[in-house]
Design a protein around this motif. Structure first.
Motif, PDB file in Angstrom:
ATOM      1  N   ILE A   1       3.594  14.368   1.252  1.00  0.00           N
ATOM      2  CA  ILE A   1       4.198  13.145   2.250  1.00  0.00           C
ATOM      3  C   ILE A   1       5.417  13.830   2.715  1.00  0.00           C
TER       4      ILE A   1
ATOM      5  N   ILE B   1      -0.442   8.534  -4.471  1.00  0.00           N
ATOM      6  CA  ILE B   1      -0.734   9.407  -3.498  1.00  0.00           C
ATOM      7  C   ILE B   1      -0.866  10.793  -3.854  1.00  0.00           C
TER       8      ILE B   1
ATOM      9  N   CYS C   1       0.760  -1.161   0.004  1.00  0.00           N
ATOM     10  CA  CYS C   1       0.172   0.124  -0.104  1.00  0.00           C
ATOM     11  C   CYS C   1       0.963   1.215   0.010  1.00  0.00           C
ATOM     12  N   CYS C   2       2.147   1.181   0.126  1.00  0.00           N
ATOM     13  CA  CYS C   2       3.098   2.203   0.047  1.00  0.00           C
ATOM     14  C   CYS C   2       3.850   2.320  -1.225  1.00  0.00           C
TER      15      CYS C   2
ATOM     16  N   CYS D   1       6.036   1.884   7.853  1.00  0.00           N
ATOM     17  CA  CYS D   1       6.064   3.267   7.778  1.00  0.00           C
ATOM     18  C   CYS D   1       6.926   3.870   8.694  1.00  0.00           C
TER      19      CYS D   1
ATOM     20  N   CYS E   1      -3.617   7.675   4.118  1.00  0.00           N
ATOM     21  CA  CYS E   1      -2.591   6.463   4.682  1.00  0.00           C
ATOM     22  C   CYS E   1      -3.383   5.908   5.867  1.00  0.00           C
TER      23      CYS E   1
ATOM     24  N   ARG F   1       1.883  11.900   9.061  1.00  0.00           N
ATOM     25  CA  ARG F   1       1.058  10.822   8.061  1.00  0.00           C
ATOM     26  C   ARG F   1       0.157  11.224   7.207  1.00  0.00           C
TER      27      ARG F   1
ATOM     28  N   CYS G   1       7.342   5.019  -1.429  1.00  0.00           N
ATOM     29  CA  CYS G   1       7.251   6.025  -0.425  1.00  0.00           C
ATOM     30  C   CYS G   1       8.491   6.156   0.080  1.00  0.00           C
TER      31      CYS G   1
ATOM     32  N   PHE H   1      -6.628   3.658   5.006  1.00  0.00           N
ATOM     33  CA  PHE H   1      -6.426   2.461   4.254  1.00  0.00           C
ATOM     34  C   PHE H   1      -6.793   1.323   5.405  1.00  0.00           C
TER      35      PHE H   1
END
Length: 83
Positions: A20, A16, A10-11, A42, A54, A50, A33, A57
């Protein structure tokens, strides 16, 4: 389902569009990321910096599958289908 620690799909797979830390313009799909560490965890987890997206999710079997590789494939496929 709980996230699989160290997955990181997911990163990596989704784009996105919000800032960030270290990536002020967000990140494109398929780009790792900058806040993902060497163990695919993360660095911003639980911190105010954050991005909200994110934190929203939620790991589900239909998105994350049963393996890290399947999660990467599924999220990549979903990202491509929504562009």
């Amino acid at each position: 389902m709980d996230c699989r620690l160290g997955c990181g799909a997911c990163c990596i797979a989704p784009s996105i569009t919000t800032p960030i830390p270290g990536m002020p313009n967000g990140k494109p799909a398929g780009v790792r990321c900058i806040q993902l560490n060497e163990q695919n965890l993360c660095k911003l987890f639980g911190k105010a910096e954050r991005p909200a997206v994110c934190g929203l999710f939620a790991a589900t079997e239909d998105v994350c599958g049963s393996t890290d590789a399947e999660a990467l494939w599924l999220i990549t496929t979903l990202e491509a289908a929504t562009n």
